[in-house]
Design a protein around this motif. Sequence first.
Motif, PDB file in Angstrom:
ATOM      1  N   PRO A 253      13.249 -21.322   1.419  1.00 45.01           N
ATOM      2  CA  PRO A 253      14.380 -21.873   2.143  1.00 45.01           C
ATOM      3  C   PRO A 253      15.479 -20.825   2.325  1.00 45.01           C
ATOM      4  O   PRO A 253      15.670 -19.987   1.452  1.00 45.01           O
ATOM      5  CB  PRO A 253      14.867 -22.993   1.224  1.00 45.01           C
ATOM      6  CG  PRO A 253      14.533 -22.489  -0.149  1.00 45.01           C
ATOM      7  CD  PRO A 253      13.310 -21.627  -0.020  1.00 45.01           C
ATOM      8  N   LYS A 255      19.365 -20.436   2.486  1.00 44.49           N
ATOM      9  CA  LYS A 255      20.565 -21.196   2.133  1.00 44.49           C
ATOM     10  C   LYS A 255      21.751 -20.246   2.050  1.00 44.49           C
ATOM     11  O   LYS A 255      21.736 -19.314   1.249  1.00 44.49           O
ATOM     12  CB  LYS A 255      20.364 -21.898   0.784  1.00 44.49           C
ATOM     13  CG  LYS A 255      19.165 -22.839   0.763  1.00 44.49           C
ATOM     14  CD  LYS A 255      18.819 -23.299  -0.655  1.00 44.49           C
ATOM     15  CE  LYS A 255      19.716 -24.452  -1.087  1.00 44.49           C
ATOM     16  NZ  LYS A 255      19.321 -24.959  -2.439  1.00 44.49           N
ATOM     17  N   GLN A 290      21.677 -24.283   6.070  1.00 39.10           N
ATOM     18  CA  GLN A 290      20.268 -24.083   5.716  1.00 39.10           C
ATOM     19  C   GLN A 290      19.415 -23.906   6.961  1.00 39.10           C
ATOM     20  O   GLN A 290      19.645 -24.563   7.980  1.00 39.10           O
ATOM     21  CB  GLN A 290      19.728 -25.304   4.965  1.00 39.10           C
ATOM     22  CG  GLN A 290      20.224 -25.447   3.558  1.00 39.10           C
ATOM     23  CD  GLN A 290      19.141 -25.971   2.625  1.00 39.10           C
ATOM     24  OE1 GLN A 290      18.014 -25.499   2.637  1.00 39.10           O
ATOM     25  NE2 GLN A 290      19.498 -26.957   1.818  1.00 39.10           N
ATOM     26  N   ALA A 292      15.546 -24.505   7.702  1.00 39.95           N
ATOM     27  CA  ALA A 292      14.483 -25.176   6.968  1.00 39.95           C
ATOM     28  C   ALA A 292      13.214 -25.321   7.794  1.00 39.95           C
ATOM     29  O   ALA A 292      13.229 -25.274   9.024  1.00 39.95           O
ATOM     30  CB  ALA A 292      14.953 -26.561   6.522  1.00 39.95           C
ATOM     31  N   ASN A 296      10.214 -30.331   5.849  1.00 33.50           N
ATOM     32  CA  ASN A 296      11.040 -30.832   4.748  1.00 33.50           C
ATOM     33  C   ASN A 296      12.536 -30.771   5.018  1.00 33.50           C
ATOM     34  O   ASN A 296      13.345 -30.809   4.099  1.00 33.50           O
ATOM     35  CB  ASN A 296      10.711 -30.077   3.451  1.00 33.50           C
ATOM     36  CG  ASN A 296      10.913 -28.582   3.597  1.00 33.50           C
ATOM     37  OD1 ASN A 296      11.730 -28.139   4.398  1.00 33.50           O
ATOM     38  ND2 ASN A 296      10.189 -27.800   2.829  1.00 33.50           N
ATOM     39  N   SER A 297      12.916 -30.710   6.286  1.00 34.01           N
ATOM     40  CA  SER A 297      14.332 -30.543   6.588  1.00 34.01           C
ATOM     41  C   SER A 297      15.154 -31.770   6.183  1.00 34.01           C
ATOM     42  O   SER A 297      16.325 -31.646   5.829  1.00 34.01           O
ATOM     43  CB  SER A 297      14.531 -30.232   8.074  1.00 34.01           C
ATOM     44  OG  SER A 297      14.189 -31.321   8.886  1.00 34.01           O
ATOM     45  N   GLN A 299      14.556 -33.695   3.596  1.00 34.76           N
ATOM     46  CA  GLN A 299      14.740 -33.578   2.162  1.00 34.76           C
ATOM     47  C   GLN A 299      15.916 -32.636   1.877  1.00 34.76           C
ATOM     48  O   GLN A 299      16.756 -32.893   1.027  1.00 34.76           O
ATOM     49  CB  GLN A 299      13.445 -33.030   1.583  1.00 34.76           C
ATOM     50  CG  GLN A 299      13.311 -33.106   0.096  1.00 34.76           C
ATOM     51  CD  GLN A 299      12.005 -32.425  -0.318  1.00 34.76           C
ATOM     52  OE1 GLN A 299      10.969 -32.542   0.366  1.00 34.76           O
ATOM     53  NE2 GLN A 299      12.063 -31.689  -1.407  1.00 34.76           N
ATOM     54  N   ARG A 300      15.954 -31.543   2.635  1.00 38.20           N
ATOM     55  CA  ARG A 300      17.045 -30.579   2.479  1.00 38.20           C
ATOM     56  C   ARG A 300      18.390 -31.216   2.812  1.00 38.20           C
ATOM     57  O   ARG A 300      19.404 -30.956   2.166  1.00 38.20           O
ATOM     58  CB  ARG A 300      16.812 -29.380   3.414  1.00 38.20           C
ATOM     59  CG  ARG A 300      15.586 -28.566   3.087  1.00 38.20           C
ATOM     60  CD  ARG A 300      15.924 -27.518   2.041  1.00 38.20           C
ATOM     61  NE  ARG A 300      15.274 -27.773   0.757  1.00 38.20           N
ATOM     62  CZ  ARG A 300      14.007 -27.488   0.492  1.00 38.20           C
ATOM     63  NH1 ARG A 300      13.248 -26.943   1.403  1.00 38.20           N
ATOM     64  NH2 ARG A 300      13.506 -27.750  -0.675  1.00 38.20           N
ATOM     65  N   GLU A 303      19.538 -33.224  -0.072  1.00 39.21           N
ATOM     66  CA  GLU A 303      20.041 -32.353  -1.131  1.00 39.21           C
ATOM     67  C   GLU A 303      21.470 -31.895  -0.842  1.00 39.21           C
ATOM     68  O   GLU A 303      22.302 -31.805  -1.738  1.00 39.21           O
ATOM     69  CB  GLU A 303      19.145 -31.121  -1.271  1.00 39.21           C
ATOM     70  CG  GLU A 303      17.808 -31.393  -1.935  1.00 39.21           C
ATOM     71  CD  GLU A 303      16.837 -30.236  -1.775  1.00 39.21           C
ATOM     72  OE1 GLU A 303      15.631 -30.470  -1.937  1.00 39.21           O
ATOM     73  OE2 GLU A 303      17.288 -29.100  -1.475  1.00 39.21           O
ATOM     74  N   MET A 304      21.720 -31.611   0.414  1.00 39.70           N
ATOM     75  CA  MET A 304      23.064 -31.155   0.776  1.00 39.70           C
ATOM     76  C   MET A 304      24.089 -32.264   0.594  1.00 39.70           C
ATOM     77  O   MET A 304      25.206 -32.027   0.127  1.00 39.70           O
ATOM     78  CB  MET A 304      23.056 -30.617   2.218  1.00 39.70           C
ATOM     79  CG  MET A 304      22.341 -29.265   2.328  1.00 39.70           C
ATOM     80  SD  MET A 304      21.943 -28.785   4.022  1.00 39.70           S
ATOM     81  CE  MET A 304      23.513 -28.209   4.603  1.00 39.70           C
ATOM     82  N   ASN A 357      21.591 -32.614  10.228  1.00 38.73           N
ATOM     83  CA  ASN A 357      20.341 -31.946  10.564  1.00 38.73           C
ATOM     84  C   ASN A 357      20.265 -31.858  12.087  1.00 38.73           C
ATOM     85  O   ASN A 357      20.326 -32.870  12.781  1.00 38.73           O
ATOM     86  CB  ASN A 357      19.154 -32.740  10.018  1.00 38.73           C
ATOM     87  CG  ASN A 357      17.842 -31.993  10.167  1.00 38.73           C
ATOM     88  OD1 ASN A 357      17.779 -30.958  10.836  1.00 38.73           O
ATOM     89  ND2 ASN A 357      16.792 -32.507   9.565  1.00 38.73           N
TER      90      ASN A 357
END
Length: 422
Positions: A253, A255, A290, A292, A296-297, A299-300, A303-304, A357
Amino acid sequence: MLELQRIREQKDEMIKLFSARNINVTEWLNEVIELDESRRKIQGKLDDTLAEGNKIAKSIGQLFKEGKQAEANVLKEKTGELKELSKTLKEEEATTQNKINEILYQIPNVPNPTVPQGNSDEDNEVVLTKGAIPDLGEHKLPHWELAKKYNLIDFELGVKISGAGFPVYLGKGAKLQRALINFFIDEAEKAGFEEVIPPLLVNEASGFGTGQLPDKEGQMYHDATDNLFLIPTSEVPITNIYRDVILEKNDFPIKKTAYTPCFRREAGSYGKDVRGLNRLHQFDKVEIVQIAHPDNSYQRLDEMVEHVKSLLEKLELPYRVLRLCGGDLGFTSALTFDLEVYSAAQEMWLEVSSVSNFETFQANRLKLRFKEDGGKPQLAHTLNGSALALPRIVAALLENHQTADGINIPEALRPYTKFDKI
RNA sequence: GGAUAGUUGGCAGAGUGGUCGAAUGCGCUGGUCUUGAAAACCAGUGUACCGUAAGGUACCGGGGGUUCGAAUCCCUCACUGUCCGCCA
């Protein structure tokens, strides 16, 4: 910018999803598809014409080499017509492509299926509300009065130097800014984001890459002499690091975090929304970005959001998380969570973070791609979020933590401020 | 700001009008060899669009022009290096 191929293949699904934004894109998409078809036809003709011209040019070269001038000259005659034709076709193709782009530039991103339908911020979905709203009793002051009382921020001084919306931070007010910035950066690094310090002025290509240009140039300060734009958010320079880049699969990833001042013209804003620190022309922000993998964007993204929530909890501020409805969703975003803190004296929620996103919408403009083993390059996903924007955090901090004899600094921030109280 | 030299594939670097999408080297991928690795050797290795495919077209900093034909010539813009000036 939407991908032409996706429009071709998933037109109907897209139209359905766009209803969350309350817009009907049917005509746009149909027109784009139609224009694209004719564009391809034109290209076919053009390619054939050019191929023929190339063939003749090669023969002429060959003939010259063999000393057959006369034959070469005969062939030359034939090229005039081809040249005319290819010129016309080139123009036609360019015109058609421009028409396609014109439409494409106007269409916002496709909302994620979870985006609620709606017209305005009233239709946003409250996902979570957390933290107790403090009972301040009778003597609660709004932050601009607290700022004055404790000599933390001078708004009038800013007017003198620059204009409205450019406050001057003084003494502990200034130190609080610096403390918050360092706190946010440290937290972002702990969460795996690498710190960068990007330029504050960007060129046109960068503004286009992240979607500020065309159309939203009114939002940015512009230096006409050098044709540079003051950044409205560090999303612009950071994401543009990856413009025209093809990543390897194991580059993920990616970041990044950055602290920068942000500059916004905010033309047309007025009223109580712009009082004090609520809306400024220049403000400080720590951003997280990020790049990504499409798989899995989301999921990212989660997380953010979790990261931003943790910041607000450490600052002991009551907050809520909103899933933006289609009508409130930004032009380039597919899904956005807004985080708002409660401003206890103003008695209103203030947006302090927006985590989004963009899927391939920016990547398509940026030509930001990645390659799977042996595969063709495909577009990556870009995401970003504020973590956090300072002024409204300061407003909430001052208001929520005020007491009769001063303002308490939350525990987590004290190592940074080096004082417990204002 | 003035002068001057540059900008070519992942990198280095040739190419000054035709057969150049582009030599060569490095790197990378696969193979041979090897107990394994290295070395050596062989093969492959940019992006986009059109096309079911075969194949075609475009791209040598951006844009425009000359020419039957441009990486190569001309114009223009941007950027970079070097020297001078100014300056945190």
